[in-house]
Structure formats: C-alpha cells, structure tokens
Design a protein around this motif. Structure first.
Motif, PDB file in Angstrom:
ATOM      1  N   GLY A 192       0.817  -1.212   0.000  1.00 24.19           N
ATOM      2  CA  GLY A 192       0.000   0.000   0.000  1.00 24.19           C
ATOM      3  C   GLY A 192       0.844   1.252   0.000  1.00 24.19           C
ATOM      4  N   ALA A 193       1.925   1.242   0.783  1.00 24.30           N
ATOM      5  CA  ALA A 193       2.813   2.403   0.836  1.00 24.30           C
ATOM      6  C   ALA A 193       3.524   2.610  -0.495  1.00 24.30           C
ATOM      7  CB  ALA A 193       3.831   2.217   1.951  1.00 24.30           C
ATOM      8  N   ALA A 194       3.968   1.524  -1.117  1.00 26.79           N
ATOM      9  CA  ALA A 194       4.660   1.639  -2.399  1.00 26.79           C
ATOM     10  C   ALA A 194       3.736   2.195  -3.477  1.00 26.79           C
ATOM     11  CB  ALA A 194       5.219   0.285  -2.818  1.00 26.79           C
ATOM     12  N   GLN A 195       2.468   1.793  -3.439  1.00 23.93           N
ATOM     13  CA  GLN A 195       1.514   2.279  -4.436  1.00 23.93           C
ATOM     14  C   GLN A 195       1.402   3.802  -4.404  1.00 23.93           C
ATOM     15  OE1 GLN A 195      -2.176   0.145  -4.722  1.00 23.93           O
ATOM     16  NE2 GLN A 195      -3.320   1.952  -5.386  1.00 23.93           N
ATOM     17  N   TYR A 196       1.481   4.376  -3.210  1.00 21.88           N
ATOM     18  CA  TYR A 196       1.351   5.831  -3.069  1.00 21.88           C
ATOM     19  C   TYR A 196       2.683   6.494  -2.736  1.00 21.88           C
ATOM     20  CZ  TYR A 196      -3.577   4.677  -3.090  1.00 21.88           C
ATOM     21  OH  TYR A 196      -4.822   4.207  -3.453  1.00 21.88           O
ATOM     22  N   GLN A 197       3.770   5.719  -2.813  1.00 24.04           N
ATOM     23  CA  GLN A 197       5.128   6.212  -2.574  1.00 24.04           C
ATOM     24  C   GLN A 197       5.242   6.923  -1.228  1.00 24.04           C
ATOM     25  OE1 GLN A 197       7.017   8.111  -5.917  1.00 24.04           O
ATOM     26  NE2 GLN A 197       5.917   6.867  -7.407  1.00 24.04           N
ATOM     27  N   LEU A 198       4.756   6.258  -0.187  1.00 32.97           N
ATOM     28  CA  LEU A 198       4.762   6.824   1.155  1.00 32.97           C
ATOM     29  C   LEU A 198       5.995   6.371   1.931  1.00 32.97           C
ATOM     30  CD1 LEU A 198       1.052   6.140   2.235  1.00 32.97           C
ATOM     31  CD2 LEU A 198       1.975   8.147   1.051  1.00 32.97           C
ATOM     32  N   PRO A 199       6.552   7.236   2.763  1.00 34.92           N
ATOM     33  CA  PRO A 199       7.604   6.792   3.685  1.00 34.92           C
ATOM     34  C   PRO A 199       6.994   5.915   4.774  1.00 34.92           C
ATOM     35  CG  PRO A 199       6.993   9.058   4.179  1.00 34.92           C
ATOM     36  CD  PRO A 199       6.244   8.679   2.920  1.00 34.92           C
TER      37      PRO A 199
ATOM     38  N   GLN B 148       9.791   0.184  -6.981  1.00 35.29           N
ATOM     39  CA  GLN B 148       9.594   1.620  -7.120  1.00 35.29           C
ATOM     40  C   GLN B 148       8.700   2.101  -5.983  1.00 35.29           C
ATOM     41  OE1 GLN B 148       7.855   2.800 -10.816  1.00 35.29           O
ATOM     42  NE2 GLN B 148       8.092   4.983 -10.441  1.00 35.29           N
ATOM     43  N   GLY B 149       9.109   3.167  -5.325  1.00 33.53           N
ATOM     44  CA  GLY B 149       8.336   3.692  -4.207  1.00 33.53           C
ATOM     45  C   GLY B 149       8.688   3.077  -2.875  1.00 33.53           C
ATOM     46  N   GLY B 150       9.669   2.145  -2.835  1.00 29.07           N
ATOM     47  CA  GLY B 150      10.064   1.530  -1.572  1.00 29.07           C
ATOM     48  C   GLY B 150      10.854   2.507  -0.714  1.00 29.07           C
ATOM     49  N   ARG B 151      10.264   2.923   0.401  1.00 31.33           N
ATOM     50  CA  ARG B 151      10.900   3.914   1.294  1.00 31.33           C
ATOM     51  C   ARG B 151      10.639   3.480   2.732  1.00 31.33           C
ATOM     52  NH1 ARG B 151       7.998   9.287  -0.135  1.00 31.33           N
ATOM     53  NH2 ARG B 151       9.662  10.272   1.070  1.00 31.33           N
ATOM     54  N   ILE B 152      11.306   2.420   3.168  1.00 29.51           N
ATOM     55  CA  ILE B 152      11.009   1.813   4.464  1.00 29.51           C
ATOM     56  C   ILE B 152      12.243   1.858   5.359  1.00 29.51           C
ATOM     57  CG2 ILE B 152      10.164  -0.236   5.665  1.00 29.51           C
ATOM     58  CD1 ILE B 152       9.105  -1.193   2.869  1.00 29.51           C
TER      59      ILE B 152
ATOM     60  N   GLY C  61      14.744   9.529   2.573  1.00 31.77           N
ATOM     61  CA  GLY C  61      14.696   8.131   2.205  1.00 31.77           C
ATOM     62  C   GLY C  61      15.111   7.263   3.377  1.00 31.77           C
ATOM     63  N   PRO C  62      15.084   5.940   3.219  1.00 30.99           N
ATOM     64  CA  PRO C  62      15.364   5.035   4.338  1.00 30.99           C
ATOM     65  C   PRO C  62      16.804   5.115   4.815  1.00 30.99           C
ATOM     66  CG  PRO C  62      15.167   3.812   2.281  1.00 30.99           C
ATOM     67  CD  PRO C  62      14.739   5.216   1.976  1.00 30.99           C
ATOM     68  N   THR C  63      16.994   4.802   6.085  1.00 25.32           N
ATOM     69  CA  THR C  63      18.344   4.769   6.639  1.00 25.32           C
ATOM     70  C   THR C  63      19.114   3.591   6.055  1.00 25.32           C
ATOM     71  OG1 THR C  63      17.575   3.457   8.521  1.00 25.32           O
ATOM     72  CG2 THR C  63      17.639   5.843   8.806  1.00 25.32           C
ATOM     73  N   GLU C  64      20.434   3.684   6.117  1.00 30.50           N
ATOM     74  CA  GLU C  64      21.280   2.621   5.559  1.00 30.50           C
ATOM     75  C   GLU C  64      21.162   1.332   6.370  1.00 30.50           C
ATOM     76  OE1 GLU C  64      26.025   1.737   4.612  1.00 30.50           O
ATOM     77  OE2 GLU C  64      25.377   3.740   5.214  1.00 30.50           O
TER      78      GLU C  64
END
Length: 318
Positions: free
Chosen positions: A99-106, A144-148, A222-225
């Motif tokens: 769901g988050a990837a679909q809307y490119q949410l952090p 695409q849109g993965g921001r976890i 974006g996500p931490t390393e």
C-alpha cells in the motif's frame, strides 16, 4: 504530515500518536479494535486489519506516511500457535509495504528488538518479524516507491502497558508489568532462568520519539542505511531489573522489598541471552541514547503508574 499508525490503539501506538500530535502531525489510527472513543483532537479512526490488503491500501490512500506497529507478540505464545504471527507479522506487513509503495509513502517498520534471537533459539515472533524486515529491504532495493526504515526497539516499557494473568487480561507476559504487579502485591518476583541474561529495556516515550523522528527522516531523505536500534546506553540483566522494581515497589507500599524466585526457562528463551541495541545506529536519525530516560527513572515512573492506576482496582482471585 497525516500519519497512518497501524496498531495505533496499542501500548506503543498510543505513545507514538501523542508524539506525532505534539510535533504538529495529524494521525489516522488503523486498528482492528474499535477504539475511536479514545481519539484526541487531530486524530481520525480507520477500523481494519493489516491482514486485509484492501483495507490497508484504502487507508494508505489518505496518508502521507505510515508507522507500522501492528503485530502479534509473544515468545512462547507464538511458538505454541505460530500461524497468527505469520499471517499478521509477515502477510500483514507485506500489505502495508504494498500500500505504501503504491502511493510512494515513507514507512517506519517496527522491527525485531531481540534480533540476537534470530541465530540463538528462534521462535515464531522473531522469525515472522525478521522475515518482514527482509521484505522491507527487498522493497527498498527493487520496488519503485520503496521507502522503508526499520526501527528495532528492545523491550519497551512504561505507563499503560497491559498486564497478563493472574493480574490482568493480556495474553502476552511483558517483563515490567509482570515484575511490578507481583512486587506491589507483596508477592516474590518470578524470574525465568538465573536472571543473568541481558534483556535491555527502553522507556516507551523514547521509543515513540524514535519512531516519529525516523519517519520524518525517511520522508525527507529516504530510508536509513542500517536498521535503527533503540535501547539504553548501558545494558542490564533481568536480575538488575527485578532488583530495581522490588526497591521502587517497597518505597511506594512501605513494605520490605519482595524476594526473587528463579523458575525454569520457557520455550523460546535462551540461557545467557543478550538482547541489547547497537545504539550507534541512532545517529542516522540524529538521536542519542544518552538523552533517553534512565532505567532507574523509567522504573520509578512505571511502578508509580501501576501503584496509582492499577493496584487500587486489583481484586485477587479467590
């Protein structure tokens, strides 16, 4: 931001919501238990289960970011019945990530604080939570849109945590309520194993601050390393925690401190376990464990809470 908090009606979720509101964010509480009567100004409620992909995606459409806390907890509880933890912790997390990837949410995902157990006597809780961490890394790398960002708190404790039998109705025994309720009622504290195992605890308000700070960081950068591990600057053993609880309870009740009884370890528990956080990872989001509530102060606040809010209404079983 308008932040969706899955499992928002729970213990950590409630503290995380307060931290979000304090920083000026709006909150969508996503939970399978209808707790809309507990909402504060700036909050709305979405009744749903993370195992329902449609409900999760619909809720995500109304959010600017997600803090994913919903999970099935417990060590021996999930060993004796692993299916619910697999369904919620793995498939439910996949629904949140999709769901988050679909809307490119952090997203901030509450990872497994006892990560050490992954290689030393793994139970279903650790397996399922670790699997979701692996999927989070997959989304970040290839979707695409993965921001976890993965945030791993060790044992969170503090006011408001649920109490297990015989002192309450929770199905999962957590260390601070279990020790505190026994000490306040004048009953010897039960410790599984010899008590020398390291089991670090972190005050829930600091956990909430870490989740919200990590989400704000992820939204901007974006996500931490690496996973962000949340725990105290100095480690302690279960015996240390029991001693502190007994001392604080004695001061509150005016009685002599209760003793400690050692019991055999339960399934999923490992002698000489080391559950602690690599607090250097907090630097990624600009935080430091040196600023956290000390164990002594946290235990004092926690014992005081149960003494004033729980003990007056406790009726011992016949």
């Amino acid at each position: 931001m308008k932040v969706l908090v899955s499992g928002g009606a729970g213990f950590i979720g409630s503290w995380t919501r307060r931290e979000l509101l304090k920083r000026g964010h709006q909150v969508i509480v996503f939970d399978h238990q209808d707790r809309r009567h507990q909402l504060a100004d700036g909050e709305e409620f979405f009744l749903g289960d993370v195992r329902d992909a449609t409900a999760v995606t619909e809720a995500a459409a109304h959010a600017d970011g997600i803090i994913h806390l919903a999970a099935v907890l417990g060590t021996q509880e999930t060993i004796s019945n692993p299916r619910p933890s697999a369904e919620t912790n793995i498939l439910g997390s996949l629904n949140v990530f999709e769901g988050a990837a679909q809307y490119q949410l952090p997203v901030v995902y509450a990872g497994v604080g006892n990560f050490w157990m992954r290689d030393h006597g793994t139970g279903s809780y650790t397996i399922s939570k670790s699997a979701a961490e692996d999927f989070a890394r997959m989304f970040n790398a290839y979707r695409q849109g993965g921001r976890i960002t993965i945030v791993r708190p060790v044992n969170a404790y503090g006011p408001g945590q649920s109490v297990a039998a015989p002192y309450g109705t929770s199905k999962v025994r957590k260390i601070l309520p279990a020790l505190t309720c026994r000490a306040l009622t004048g009953t010897d504290i039960e410790v599984y194993g010899d008590g020398t195992q390291v089991s670090d605890c972190v005050y829930v308000e600091d956990v909430a601050r870490a989740f919200v700070t990590a989400l704000e960081y992820t939204a901007a950068n974006g996500p931490t390393e690496k996973p962000v591990e949340v725990g105290p600057a100095e480690s302690c053993t279960v015996n240390d925690i029991a001693s502190l609880v007994a001392k604080e309870a004695a001061q509150v009740t005016g009685r002599e401190p209760v003793g400690v009884v050692h019991l055999p370890m339960r399934p999923g528990e490992v002698p000489n376990a080391v559950v602690k956080a690599d607090v250097s990872t907090l630097q990624q989001i600009g935080m430091s464990a040196a600023d956290f509530v000390s164990l002594e102060e946290g235990v004092r606040r926690t014992v005081d809470y149960y003494a004033t809010q729980w003990l007056p209404g406790f009726i011992p079983a016949a």
